[in-house]
Design a protein around this motif. Sequence first.
Motif: not given
Length: 331
Positions: A100-119
């Motif tokens: 098993p190979v560890p995934f690389t983290a690309l991004a994280q998004l909080f809805r409090r920061d990003v308007p329109g981010l779906a729940a």
Amino acid sequence: MTRTTPPRPVSVETVLPGLAPYRARSTRLHPRPGEPGAHDSHVGGPLLWPADEPWPRCHEPHQRETEGYTPEAIRAARASGAWPSSGPWPPPGTPGLDGPVPFTALAQLFRRDVPGLAAGPGDADLVQLFRCPLTHGPHLERRYHLRWRRADRTERAGSLLTDPPQVPVLPWEHELPEPCVLHPEEVDTYPWAEDDTLPAALIADIDAWDDARLAEHGPDAPCYQYDLSIPPGWRVGGYPSWASTGPLTVDCERCAAPMRLLLTAEGSEADGGSHSWVPLEDRDPAFSGKESVRHGTFLAQPTRLRFGRDRDLHVFTCPADPAHPPRWQLS
């Protein structure tokens, strides 16, 4: 610094009033190299990840390479403005590459920061995006992973992971994301105009308008697809672009509901055809058009990531039930 998209070269709905019902909001993320923290929305920074939670790993067989780049060599080369030196691929049995190979983290998004981010499921308001750093099968396919969280619960975790696992060597330099802070900005967008993405009569009107502009102003004239419909770069919501594949139907594999676009990840935020979308803050006011764009390479690939052969990665989720598996589409 904020990022401000210039006004469109023409008023879309004035020249093409039939597009008004199709207007949708999209949030441009405008990633720029910086030092984001685990509690920030970002590309390539540290994740808000409980220390006692297993890191996601890819359990499928992977292609072996002949040479690669260590993450340390990539970071050192970027700091000096050079290209990293490659080395031979590690032998079988190397920890982190076999099994098993560890995934690389690309991004994280909080809805409090990003308007329109779906729940997400259970009204999750934090989404984290991963990619397997190695390829699969003869067509060099990629695997992605999406993790949803409730930010308030995760931020109350006793301790956070500070040193996530990573593979010892990467097949390409562009597998390692550059840590970037985000500058979210909402803009109006309109559908990609091809096949049945819009009524045939409206697509004909768009084509006729494009042809008239080209005849009157030459090859540098603004056109619908490049200048009026969908901005380049990382964005949330709005419409998918279909430049490489043509429009595709993306339905939920579990319930067959038409899926919605959650996120688009793109290696480039500017190219010769989309320069009109470059933010005002990244322009030199002494010049106009393409010549005004500052920091060409820096701006074009701020995250240093690539998806396919310079394509867009569209991440779709099910609006009927966000717990249903997401789908990924390169276009």
